[in-house]
Every structure is written in structure tokens, then in C-alpha cells.
Scaffold this motif. Structure first.
Motif, PDB file in Angstrom:
ATOM      1  N   GLU A   3       0.832  -1.203   0.000  1.00 22.44           N
ATOM      2  CA  GLU A   3       0.000   0.000   0.000  1.00 22.44           C
ATOM      3  C   GLU A   3       0.869   1.257   0.000  1.00 22.44           C
ATOM      4  O   GLU A   3       0.532   2.257  -0.647  1.00 22.44           O
ATOM      5  N   GLN A   4       1.990   1.233   0.706  1.00 12.79           N
ATOM      6  CA  GLN A   4       2.895   2.391   0.715  1.00 12.79           C
ATOM      7  C   GLN A   4       3.437   2.660  -0.689  1.00 12.79           C
ATOM      8  O   GLN A   4       3.536   3.816  -1.121  1.00 12.79           O
ATOM      9  N   ALA A   5       3.781   1.582  -1.400  1.00 11.87           N
ATOM     10  CA  ALA A   5       4.288   1.740  -2.765  1.00 11.87           C
ATOM     11  C   ALA A   5       3.213   2.320  -3.680  1.00 11.87           C
ATOM     12  O   ALA A   5       3.499   3.147  -4.554  1.00 11.87           O
ATOM     13  N   ALA A   6       1.960   1.890  -3.495  1.00 12.39           N
ATOM     14  CA  ALA A   6       0.865   2.414  -4.311  1.00 12.39           C
ATOM     15  C   ALA A   6       0.642   3.898  -4.028  1.00 12.39           C
ATOM     16  O   ALA A   6       0.361   4.679  -4.950  1.00 12.39           O
ATOM     17  N   ARG A   7       0.762   4.302  -2.763  1.00 12.80           N
ATOM     18  CA  ARG A   7       0.631   5.731  -2.420  1.00 12.80           C
ATOM     19  C   ARG A   7       1.743   6.541  -3.082  1.00 12.80           C
ATOM     20  O   ARG A   7       1.505   7.636  -3.623  1.00 12.80           O
ATOM     21  N   LEU A   8       2.970   6.015  -3.022  1.00 16.31           N
ATOM     22  CA  LEU A   8       4.102   6.697  -3.648  1.00 16.31           C
ATOM     23  C   LEU A   8       3.862   6.843  -5.149  1.00 16.31           C
ATOM     24  O   LEU A   8       4.129   7.908  -5.735  1.00 16.31           O
ATOM     25  N   ILE A 129       8.378  -2.246 -10.103  1.00 16.54           N
ATOM     26  CA  ILE A 129       8.549  -3.566 -10.706  1.00 16.54           C
ATOM     27  C   ILE A 129       9.281  -4.504  -9.760  1.00 16.54           C
ATOM     28  O   ILE A 129       8.890  -5.660  -9.575  1.00 16.54           O
ATOM     29  N   ARG A 130      10.341  -4.005  -9.140  1.00 15.04           N
ATOM     30  CA  ARG A 130      11.095  -4.846  -8.190  1.00 15.04           C
ATOM     31  C   ARG A 130      10.219  -5.261  -7.018  1.00 15.04           C
ATOM     32  O   ARG A 130      10.157  -6.440  -6.647  1.00 15.04           O
ATOM     33  N   VAL A 134       8.697  -9.082  -5.857  1.00 14.93           N
ATOM     34  CA  VAL A 134       8.994  -9.636  -4.532  1.00 14.93           C
ATOM     35  C   VAL A 134       7.710  -9.966  -3.781  1.00 14.93           C
ATOM     36  O   VAL A 134       7.584 -11.036  -3.159  1.00 14.93           O
ATOM     37  N   LEU A 135       6.722  -9.071  -3.840  1.00 12.07           N
ATOM     38  CA  LEU A 135       5.470  -9.240  -3.097  1.00 12.07           C
ATOM     39  C   LEU A 135       4.420 -10.000  -3.902  1.00 12.07           C
ATOM     40  O   LEU A 135       3.319 -10.222  -3.400  1.00 12.07           O
ATOM     41  N   ARG A 136       4.736 -10.379  -5.154  1.00 15.21           N
ATOM     42  CA  ARG A 136       3.798 -11.089  -6.032  1.00 15.21           C
ATOM     43  C   ARG A 136       2.489 -10.309  -6.169  1.00 15.21           C
ATOM     44  O   ARG A 136       1.395 -10.872  -6.056  1.00 15.21           O
ATOM     45  N   SER A 137       2.618  -9.020  -6.395  1.00 14.67           N
ATOM     46  CA  SER A 137       1.452  -8.147  -6.521  1.00 14.67           C
ATOM     47  C   SER A 137       1.231  -7.771  -7.988  1.00 14.67           C
ATOM     48  O   SER A 137       2.004  -6.993  -8.556  1.00 14.67           O
ATOM     49  N   PRO A 138       0.171  -8.288  -8.636  1.00 14.57           N
ATOM     50  CA  PRO A 138      -0.066  -7.930 -10.036  1.00 14.57           C
ATOM     51  C   PRO A 138      -0.395  -6.462 -10.223  1.00 14.57           C
ATOM     52  O   PRO A 138      -0.085  -5.870 -11.257  1.00 14.57           O
ATOM     53  N   ALA A 139      -1.037  -5.840  -9.218  1.00 15.17           N
ATOM     54  CA  ALA A 139      -1.379  -4.421  -9.343  1.00 15.17           C
ATOM     55  C   ALA A 139      -0.119  -3.564  -9.367  1.00 15.17           C
ATOM     56  O   ALA A 139       0.023  -2.668 -10.203  1.00 15.17           O
ATOM     57  N   LEU A 140       0.831  -3.834  -8.450  1.00 15.10           N
ATOM     58  CA  LEU A 140       2.074  -3.061  -8.420  1.00 15.10           C
ATOM     59  C   LEU A 140       2.921  -3.330  -9.672  1.00 15.10           C
ATOM     60  O   LEU A 140       3.500  -2.405 -10.246  1.00 15.10           O
ATOM     61  N   THR A 141       3.003  -4.598 -10.063  1.00 15.79           N
ATOM     62  CA  THR A 141       3.800  -4.934 -11.243  1.00 15.79           C
ATOM     63  C   THR A 141       3.234  -4.272 -12.492  1.00 15.79           C
ATOM     64  O   THR A 141       3.977  -3.713 -13.312  1.00 15.79           O
ATOM     65  N   ALA A 142       1.898  -4.338 -12.656  1.00 14.68           N
ATOM     66  CA  ALA A 142       1.263  -3.699 -13.815  1.00 14.68           C
ATOM     67  C   ALA A 142       1.505  -2.197 -13.794  1.00 14.68           C
ATOM     68  O   ALA A 142       1.809  -1.587 -14.832  1.00 14.68           O
ATOM     69  N   ASP A 143       1.399  -1.597 -12.624  1.00 13.71           N
ATOM     70  CA  ASP A 143       1.628  -0.162 -12.507  1.00 13.71           C
ATOM     71  C   ASP A 143       3.075   0.179 -12.860  1.00 13.71           C
ATOM     72  O   ASP A 143       3.357   1.170 -13.542  1.00 13.71           O
ATOM     73  N   GLY A 144       4.015  -0.670 -12.419  1.00  5.51           N
ATOM     74  CA  GLY A 144       5.425  -0.432 -12.710  1.00  5.51           C
ATOM     75  C   GLY A 144       5.729  -0.496 -14.199  1.00  5.51           C
ATOM     76  O   GLY A 144       6.434   0.363 -14.745  1.00  5.51           O
ATOM     77  N   TYR A 145       5.177  -1.514 -14.883  1.00  9.38           N
ATOM     78  CA  TYR A 145       5.423  -1.631 -16.319  1.00  9.38           C
ATOM     79  C   TYR A 145       4.718  -0.517 -17.094  1.00  9.38           C
ATOM     80  O   TYR A 145       5.217  -0.064 -18.135  1.00  9.38           O
TER      81      TYR A 145
END
Length: 297
Positions: A3-8, A129-130, A134-145
Motif C-alpha cells: 500500500e505504501q508503494a501504491a501511495r508513492l 517492478i522490483r 517480490v510481493l507477487r502483486s499484479p497491481a504493483l507490477t502492472a503499474d510499474g510496467y
């Protein structure tokens, strides 16, 4: 941490959007406008990812005994749709300028602002992406790409607009915007396909299934006759595994239970968070050669 990464991501998306919008206002470049339009999608996508991650973190309840982790896939699908929409908006802005190219102004300050925005985005993409892997989060990975695609298209925009300013070939501006639109459209469609796969209970990648089979062989070492009907699926950061374990006819229920406990512990060590379901079957259910002393699954 997710959640912290998503806020950032949301905060950085707002900052980058402001920088790119100012760059467009200074120059009037339709290519820089296309870059800014993609950043509006980044803001919306980051907001959706944050909401989806919050929902996915809710514990299992009566109506959702397996948890809410698939909520992240809905965010990723919507993000892909928004990317496609952004590509269409860029094309609509660029096509009229192919016939009537417009000279650009204020290129120096505008390009510097766009370059700063791209640098900030590059750092964010690498972090998301990193962490998503690590957290196996598709939402964070998709956002990173998605952010990474923004960095790549921004680099092309900066190069093209710079060349247009140096050569006076202002038609490069709308041409470049259309190339950006095509690239964004491809990325959006690919993101939708990947996310729909998660919603459709797509299995784990072959290399991960291979590691699962290897872990099972290491534990069994001839203590069971066969493993069959091995199935996997993923739901956001969680993964699920089930298989049938055929044991010798003389094995007691207690011995079979201990063997299943060993298998579950070994698999969860190899894949933290993996949910394992084992169906024990008698020798009469054997279908063929299984994990005998040779150790095959």
C-alpha cells in the motif's frame, strides 16, 4: 509495504503530470501533449491500484473464504483499458496536424521539464517492478510496467521534438505522437490480456510448477506411489496448489497425515504464502508410474 508503494506511485504520477502539462503549455507540441495524456492515465491507474490493494488485503470472510486478492486483477484490467483509451485520444489530437504542421515554441524549457519528469518516472518504475515481483502483486507490477512504458515513450518524444526543433521539420511532431499512440495501444492490450488470465484462474508459470514438482520429489523419496492431477492457480499475490497423493495400502491414516504435513511445510518454504490442498488416495487409485524411488512426479 504494498500500500505504501501504491501511495508513492500516486504522488509521483501527480507530480509528473504537472511537469508534462507545463511542458506542453510552453511548447504547444502535440507529441508532448500525448505524453501528458498518458500521464493522466498513470494518475487514474495509480489510484485504482491503491484502492484494489486495500481491498485485496482484507482478510477472508464468510462470503470470500479464499480472501479478496483477485481485486488486484480488476485494477490491472481497468488500467489496460485506460491505456488503450489514451492511445486513441493521442491519435485524435495528432492526425489533424499531419496536414497542417504547427511550429513549436519554448522548446528549451519545455524539454527540460519533460526530461525531469521522465527521470522521476524511471526511478519509480524500477521501484514498483522490483517490489511487485517480490510481493507477487499484479497491481504493483502492472503499474510499474505502465510507468516504464511512459518512460520509454517519453524518451522517444523528447528525441523527436528535439529533432523537429533543430531541423524545422514540424511534421515530426504529429508523426511521433502517432508512433507513441501505437506503442501505448500495444502495451494496453497486452496488459488486459495478462490480467484477464489471472481472473480466469491461469496456472503458475512452467518454471514454478517445475520447482513445485521438485520439492514434492525431495519429500516423498519413494514413500508414496504416485502424484497426479496436480493443478495450480494464482490470485494476486497468493498461489494455490492441489494434487492427489496415492499412498501404499498398508500406510495408516496417521502416517499419511504426517507425510502431507511434511509436503505442505516443504512447499510453503519454497513458495511463501502458497495454499496447498492434498487429496490422499489408496493404492487402488494408482494410474501409472509416480514418485517411486526414482523420484518422478
Amino acid at each position: 509495504m504494498t500500500e505504501q508503494a501504491a501511495r508513492l506511485s500516486l504522488l509521483v504520477a501527480l507530480l509528473v503530470l504537472g511537469l508534462k502539462a507545463l511542458a506542453y503549455l510552453l511548447t504547444g507540441s502535440v507529441a508532448l501533449l500525448s505524453d501528458a495524456l498518458e500521464s493522466t492515465v498513470n494518475v487514474a491507474a495509480a489510484l485504482m491500484a491503491l484502492l484494489a490493494i486495500r481491498l485485496a488485503q482484507r482478510p477472508p470472510d464468510r462470503n470470500h473464504p479464499f480472501g479478496h486478492t483477485k481485486a488486484e486483477y480488476f485494477s490491472a484490467v481497468l488500467e489496460g483499458v485506460l491505456v488503450v483509451l489514451a492511445a486513441l485520444l493521442i491519435a485524435r489530437e495528432a492526425l489533424p496536424r499531419l496536414l497542417r504542421p504547427v511550429p513549436l515554441e519554448g522548446l528549451g524549457p519545455g524539454l527540460l521539464l519533460a526530461l525531469l519528469a521522465s527521470g522521476v518516472n524511471a526511478l519509480l518504475a524500477r521501484h514498483l517492478i522490483r517490489l511487485g515481483r517480490v510481493l507477487r502483486s499484479p497491481a504493483l507490477t502492472a503499474d510499474g510496467y505502465h510507468v516504464l512504458s511512459d518512460v520509454l515513450t517519453s524518451a522517444g518524444v523528447l528525441l523527436g521534438v528535439g529533432l523537429a526543433g533543430l531541423t524545422g521539420l514540424w511534421i515530426l511532431d504529429p508523426l511521433l505522437a502517432l508512433l507513441v499512440a501505437g506503442h501505448i495501444l500495444f502495451l494496453g492490450l497486452r496488459l488486459v490480456r495478462h490480467s484477464v488470465g489471472g481472473l480466469m484462474d491461469e496456472g503458475l508459470p512452467p518454471e514454478e510448477v517445475g520447482r513445485i514438482r521438485g520439492a514434492i520429489v525431495q519429500v516423498l523419496r519413494g514413500r508414496a506411489l504416485e502424484v497426479h492431477d496436480l493443478k495450480t492457480r494464482k490470485a494476486g499475490p497468493r498461489a494455490f496448489l492441489e494434487f492427489h497423493l496415492v499412498v501404499p495400502g498398508g500406510m495408516t491414516v496417521e502416517e499419511a497425515h504426517r507425510l502431507c504435513d511434511e509436503l505442505e511445510r516443504a512447499l510453503e518454504r519454497e513458495f511463501p504464502g502458497l495454499s496447498v490442498t492434498i487429496h490422499v488416495e489408496p493404492e487402488s487409485e494408482r494410474r501409472g508410474a509416480g514418485p517411486s524411488p526414482g523420484g518422478k512426479v
